[in-house]
Design a protein around this motif. Sequence first.
Motif, short mmCIF file in Angstrom:
data_model
loop_
_atom_site.label_atom_id
_atom_site.label_comp_id
_atom_site.label_asym_id
_atom_site.label_seq_id
_atom_site.Cartn_x
_atom_site.Cartn_y
_atom_site.Cartn_z
N VAL A 175 1.16 -0.43 0.03
CA VAL A 175 -0.06 -0.08 0.07
C VAL A 175 1.03 1.40 0.24
O VAL A 175 2.17 0.90 0.15
N SER A 231 -2.55 4.85 2.35
CA SER A 231 -3.20 3.41 2.15
C SER A 231 -4.12 2.56 1.67
O SER A 231 -4.99 1.76 1.29
N PRO A 264 -8.40 1.70 -1.12
CA PRO A 264 -8.08 1.64 0.56
C PRO A 264 -8.02 0.21 0.83
O PRO A 264 -8.83 -0.36 0.55
N ILE A 265 -6.66 0.02 2.01
CA ILE A 265 -6.68 -1.21 2.09
C ILE A 265 -7.61 -1.76 3.34
O ILE A 265 -8.30 -2.51 3.27
N LYS A 266 -8.64 -1.13 3.58
CA LYS A 266 -9.68 -1.43 4.78
C LYS A 266 -10.82 -2.25 3.52
O LYS A 266 -12.02 -2.91 4.76
N GLN A 309 -6.95 -2.98 7.59
CA GLN A 309 -6.70 -1.32 8.21
C GLN A 309 -6.19 -1.63 9.91
O GLN A 309 -5.36 -0.10 9.66
N MET A 338 -1.93 -1.34 9.81
CA MET A 338 -1.34 -0.71 9.40
C MET A 338 -0.94 0.50 11.24
O MET A 338 -0.10 1.04 10.51
N THR A 378 4.24 -7.05 8.87
CA THR A 378 4.64 -6.04 8.21
C THR A 378 6.48 -5.69 7.90
O THR A 378 7.12 -5.90 9.26
N HIS A 395 6.11 3.52 1.37
CA HIS A 395 4.68 2.15 0.60
C HIS A 395 5.03 1.11 2.29
O HIS A 395 6.11 0.84 3.55
N HIS A 396 4.23 0.41 2.67
CA HIS A 396 3.85 -0.70 3.24
C HIS A 396 4.22 -1.61 2.35
O HIS A 396 3.26 -2.02 1.97
#
Length: 455
Positions: free
Chosen positions: A141, A145, A169-171, A176, A179, A202, A212-213
């Motif tokens: 992401v 995110s 969105p990652i949700k 979520q 993160m 992570t 970034h993640h």
Amino acid sequence: MLKKLKETKVAFEDRLVRIALLGASLPTALSIVFIVSAELSVYLKILLIFLLLVVVSYAAFAIWQQVIFQLRTSTNLVEAMTSGDYGLRANNKGVDGALSDFNQLLNKLAQRLAEQSLITREKQILLTKITDQIDVAVVAVDQESNLTLMNPAAERLFKKRFDELEGWPIKNLGLQNVMTEALNKVTEFEINKDKRKVYVRTDTYFELGEKHHIIFITDIQHLLRDEERLAWQRLLRVLSHEINNSLAPIASISETLTQSFKSEDESQPLSQDSRENLFEGLSVITERAHSLNHFIQDYQKLTRLPLPNKSEFSLRPFMQSICQLFEKSEFNVPDKDMKVFGDPEQLQQVFVNLFKNAQEANLANNQITSSIKLEWYARSDNVVIEVCDQGTGINNEDNLFVPFYTTKKQGSGIGLTLSRQIALNHGGDLNLMNKVEGPGAQAIFTLPYQRSIVG
């Protein structure tokens, strides 16, 4: 007006032409003065002055054209490189001096960029193949995110395609909460209304200077179920084997005694032979019952092993006290000492078992005196303790830590299993293998280096 003229930007090539004209202005002016003062006709003077101006103008134009050509060639080459085309090269024929050096430098830069681009593409292809083949779900992401990457394993886990979720969105994946903190643990997630046990890790990386993640998710639900099933199969196989070994002779002897008594005359007392057979049969039944009871007690030792009560102690005197229990062996003990952190009672049980195995291996190899070498040292975050014998080595390494598996007549088959369990409870491990050099085997016991100090 002068200020505006100063602020007016003049192209580089125009400045070169102006400098050339300025340099030629004095010789041109002197030539014109010389022509005017010469005793020539007016028409000839005009013609000579005209030809002189044409030559000067042509020279200035030729300089301007050559400069423009070289600049545009270099510009096109650099523009091609910025567009990712590294196939163009500057033509260096008929060129020497500083311009030749500049063209060579541009060509070397283009060659280096072409090589780097090829390496990058090959690595990217390799990375794509790896992420496509591994069973670990990989999700990346950006700073907001929003999803930027999902490998096929992630698509299978979440049952959604990346091209449908890219930039979302990652949700939308229910991640979520991941993160909010750096994770490296086993946790439980609800995926598609199904709670699953997963291992989540992570990390961060940078792309064009932006943080970034990246999230790695390993679905361990099916792995745990497979391991649980295999553990039950191994346990049932061991239990069945041991119980059958005890019940089979009991059943056989009981049936023999029953048939024997049926053939006896009930009105007559038991004969001497019948009494002896009865006594022998009952002795075997008692022996097998005790053996089965001993097996159950050994099994309870494995299942009821308490957690280690850790404390810090010196390793060398600890080992020397255990060595004194084995009078038939000579121990090669290191001079250096170490402070280790563990449960002394449980660790004593481990090394008593390892020393006993080493001594038996040495004596079984027809050695007059059993020689056992000890070694300990720090490696990475662990204290490593090695126990080496001079026996014949290990014939079957696969079954070493299988509970109740033994090749000894009087062995219970739980010594190594219990020792490894103690090591694991300490956060370490125990492994046995044949020595690389020379006969014999070596046991390698590792213990976390937490609060351990080299003396």
